[in-house]
Design a protein around this motif. Structure first.
Motif, mmCIF file in Angstrom:
data_model
loop_
_atom_site.group_PDB
_atom_site.id
_atom_site.type_symbol
_atom_site.label_atom_id
_atom_site.label_comp_id
_atom_site.label_asym_id
_atom_site.label_seq_id
_atom_site.Cartn_x
_atom_site.Cartn_y
_atom_site.Cartn_z
ATOM 1 N N PRO A 125 130.611 -7.253 93.027
ATOM 2 C CA PRO A 125 130.225 -5.840 93.138
ATOM 3 C C PRO A 125 130.128 -5.354 94.581
ATOM 4 O O PRO A 125 130.533 -4.227 94.889
ATOM 5 C CB PRO A 125 128.857 -5.801 92.447
ATOM 6 N N ALA A 126 129.598 -6.203 95.472
ATOM 7 C CA ALA A 126 129.501 -5.806 96.878
ATOM 8 C C ALA A 126 130.895 -5.608 97.480
ATOM 9 O O ALA A 126 131.131 -4.653 98.241
ATOM 10 C CB ALA A 126 128.719 -6.851 97.670
ATOM 11 N N LEU A 127 131.827 -6.496 97.131
ATOM 12 C CA LEU A 127 133.193 -6.375 97.650
ATOM 13 C C LEU A 127 133.887 -5.125 97.111
ATOM 14 O O LEU A 127 134.594 -4.433 97.850
ATOM 15 C CB LEU A 127 134.002 -7.627 97.287
ATOM 16 N N ILE A 128 133.702 -4.842 95.821
ATOM 17 C CA ILE A 128 134.326 -3.650 95.236
ATOM 18 C C ILE A 128 133.779 -2.388 95.902
ATOM 19 O O ILE A 128 134.533 -1.462 96.239
ATOM 20 C CB ILE A 128 134.097 -3.615 93.714
ATOM 21 N N TYR A 129 132.462 -2.332 96.099
ATOM 22 C CA TYR A 129 131.890 -1.167 96.775
ATOM 23 C C TYR A 129 132.464 -1.038 98.186
ATOM 24 O O TYR A 129 132.793 0.079 98.632
ATOM 25 C CB TYR A 129 130.373 -1.282 96.844
ATOM 26 N N SER A 335 133.186 11.535 95.357
ATOM 27 C CA SER A 335 132.549 10.763 96.420
ATOM 28 C C SER A 335 132.871 9.273 96.280
ATOM 29 O O SER A 335 132.673 8.678 95.205
ATOM 30 C CB SER A 335 131.033 10.958 96.361
ATOM 31 N N PRO A 336 133.348 8.642 97.339
ATOM 32 C CA PRO A 336 133.580 7.192 97.270
ATOM 33 C C PRO A 336 132.296 6.399 97.068
ATOM 34 O O PRO A 336 132.331 5.283 96.545
ATOM 35 C CB PRO A 336 134.229 6.868 98.617
ATOM 36 N N VAL A 337 131.151 6.972 97.469
ATOM 37 C CA VAL A 337 129.870 6.285 97.241
ATOM 38 C C VAL A 337 129.565 6.232 95.747
ATOM 39 O O VAL A 337 129.260 5.169 95.188
ATOM 40 C CB VAL A 337 128.728 6.990 98.004
ATOM 41 N N THR A 338 129.653 7.387 95.072
ATOM 42 C CA THR A 338 129.382 7.439 93.631
ATOM 43 C C THR A 338 130.365 6.567 92.860
ATOM 44 O O THR A 338 129.961 5.764 92.007
ATOM 45 C CB THR A 338 129.467 8.889 93.124
ATOM 46 N N ILE A 339 131.644 6.729 93.150
ATOM 47 C CA ILE A 339 132.667 5.961 92.426
ATOM 48 C C ILE A 339 132.521 4.471 92.735
ATOM 49 O O ILE A 339 132.625 3.627 91.835
ATOM 50 C CB ILE A 339 134.072 6.465 92.819
ATOM 51 N N GLY A 340 132.262 4.148 94.006
ATOM 52 C CA GLY A 340 132.125 2.737 94.377
ATOM 53 C C GLY A 340 130.969 2.064 93.682
ATOM 54 O O GLY A 340 131.084 0.943 93.183
ATOM 55 N N VAL A 341 129.812 2.756 93.602
ATOM 56 C CA VAL A 341 128.645 2.177 92.935
ATOM 57 C C VAL A 341 128.905 2.004 91.455
ATOM 58 O O VAL A 341 128.640 0.934 90.870
ATOM 59 C CB VAL A 341 127.397 3.064 93.171
ATOM 60 N N GLU A 406 121.692 10.753 97.086
ATOM 61 C CA GLU A 406 121.864 11.381 95.779
ATOM 62 C C GLU A 406 123.171 10.953 95.133
ATOM 63 O O GLU A 406 123.228 10.711 93.923
ATOM 64 C CB GLU A 406 121.811 12.906 95.917
ATOM 65 N N GLN A 407 124.240 10.839 95.918
ATOM 66 C CA GLN A 407 125.514 10.397 95.363
ATOM 67 C C GLN A 407 125.420 8.955 94.852
ATOM 68 O O GLN A 407 125.971 8.621 93.800
ATOM 69 C CB GLN A 407 126.605 10.515 96.428
ATOM 70 N N ALA A 408 124.704 8.105 95.584
ATOM 71 C CA ALA A 408 124.521 6.726 95.144
ATOM 72 C C ALA A 408 123.708 6.672 93.850
ATOM 73 O O ALA A 408 124.020 5.902 92.935
ATOM 74 C CB ALA A 408 123.841 5.909 96.236
#
Length: 465
Positions: A125-129, A335-341, A406-408
């Protein structure tokens, strides 16, 4: 075994009692998970209501604890995250302590598969994020999708899992314990900015005092509770997150089972109390009974309900209040943050846990508990993508930018909900086809006797005339 009723005389006026079925439900992990869901939903509704300003104003209220100049001031939000959550992490540390001392983590083959699965559930998960957020302030959120929310996962397993899920629950709890160790290490090492060496030395001195108390055989709780409070102040003042004090105190408390002679002495004090019922003899009888249970187990018995049914729901109420309007949702959708999480929670845990479990089994390092099939493993791996409590906790540490936070949080909500639904569907589908009900041991069924087989001859009963 007969379970005694509550001691002491009955009240003259009977108060309304909660139904036994309700009490039993609330005493399970599912009950704690439901309270957390209710608190998180209340936070979302409150933060998006006409009185949304009162939500933020409440948690930004400053509260001071202390006497004179020796006072500590923080907002209510920080008191919850830095102070109250130390109790949650203390319960985690106590559970780890118990499992390594007297629980399932003593058996290498039992631990091998879920332990390696936890490593996969931490790293992938850390790598994917990081693939979605490799630079800038957003990169600091790589620790958000790493941890599994044990309360939610075990609660959903209890509510919607297959019949007889005890073996799968054992797998998930062992995985969650190793996962918590990794997540706590990440918080302590990577989310600490500056360290004050003097206060850190004071924390080390407190640990030495605790070690001396253990060596002396101190088993009463109050000295350890006082030491834990001093340890929290020292660690918090050093710049390291205060919740680490909870984990440490949980790990270092005495957890060895009592000696047999301690248990044998209890009837002596009870007999003395029966002969002369006085306050001093009652206190001695209570102390004798308490000494038959390890210090760590007694503290866990006290703190676990407080953590599961009060602290964690309050944490959800204080941290899940994300303002959801059209602009925020539009930003989050790209957002890459939202999608990444979200992707890291769902895909990272599902693939990471399954793949590393298969590697551990194929290489002979360990085996799944009896009755657990590969389908159960996949469902459990997807379900482990529910990362709520610690994910929200890490979000507050990783981001100072409110928009990124908020996105996270939206990514946590989306990813956790998707993992809960998909994991439940997989487990229900698999559970209807492969039951987890199995004998109490994994021993092979004994072989049949050699042929020829004969039907049993009925005994001849003599007739008395």
């Amino acid at each position: 075994m007969t379970v005694p009723t509550r001691p002491g005389p009955e009240l003259r006026v009977r108060l309304p009692q909660v139904a036994p079925s309700v009490r039993e439900f609330l005493a399970t992990e599912a009950g704690g998970a439901v309270l957390l869901v209710i608190a998180a939903a209340a936070a979302l509704i409150w933060a998006n209501s006409p009185v949304a300003d009162s939500y933020h104003d409440l948690w930004e209220t400053t509260a001071t604890l202390g006497v004179g100049d020796a006072a500590l001031s923080m907002t209510l939000h920080h008191w919850v995250n830095d102070g109250a959550m130390a109790i949650f992490f203390a319960v985690v540390g106590l559970e780890i302590n118990r499992e390594f001392t007297t629980g399932e983590l003593r058996d290498r083959r039992t631990v091998a598969v879920p332990a390696l699965a936890a490593v996969g559930g931490l790293t992938l998960p850390a790598l994917i994020y990081f693939l979605f957020n490799s630079s800038g302030p957003a990169a600091d959120g790589w620790g958000i999708p790493m941890s599994t929310d044990t309360a939610f996962v075990v609660g959903i397993l209890a509510l919607f899992g297959p019949r007889c899920p005890d073996r799968l629950r054992l797998f998930l709890l062992t995985l969650a314990i190793v996962d918590d160790i990794g997540a706590i290490s990440v918080v302590a090492i990577f989310y600490t900015d500056q360290v004050d060496a003097v206060w850190l030395g004071a924390a080390a001195a407190v640990l030495v005092v605790i070690g001396v108390m253990r060596w002396m055989g101190v088993w009463r709780l109050p000295p350890y509770v006082v030491a834990a409070l001093v340890l929290w102040v020292a660690i918090y003042s050093s710049g390291v997150h205060g919740t680490l004090a909870g984990v440490i105190i949980g790990l270092v408390l005495p957890s060895a089972p009592p000696r047999r002679e301690q248990i044998d002495e209890v009837p002596i004090y009870v007999r003395a109390l029966r002969e002369d019922s006085t306050a001093s003899r009652a206190a001695l009888a209570v102390s004798a009974a308490k000494s038959t249970v390890s210090t760590s187990e007694r503290l866990q018995y006290t703190l676990h309900p407080l953590s599961a049914y009060l602290i964690v729901p309050i944490f959800g109420l204080a941290n899940a209040g994300v303002h959801l309007d059209s602009h925020t949702l539009a930003d989050a959708s790209t957002s890459p943050v939202t999608i990444g999480v979200a992707v890291a929670l769902l895909v990272g845990n599902g693939i990471g846990i399954t793949a590393t479990s298969l590697v551990a089994m194929r290489t002979g390092l360990g085996a799944l508990p009896g009755g657990v099939r590969y389908g159960h493993l996949v469902g459990a791996a997807v379900l482990a993508g529910i990362g709520f409590t610690i994910s929200l906790f890490v979000t507050e540490l990783a981001f100072t930018d409110e928009a990124l936070a908020e996105q996270a949080k939206i990514g946590i909500l989306v990813g956790s909900f998707a993992a809960a639904v998909l994991g439940t569907l997989v487990l229900r589908y698999v559970g209807e086809r492969w039951s987890l009900c199995s004998p109490g041991s994994d021993e092979a069924i004994p072989a049949l006797p050699p042929r020829p087989w004969h039907s049993p001859t009925p005994a001849v009963i003599p007739v008395i005339r």
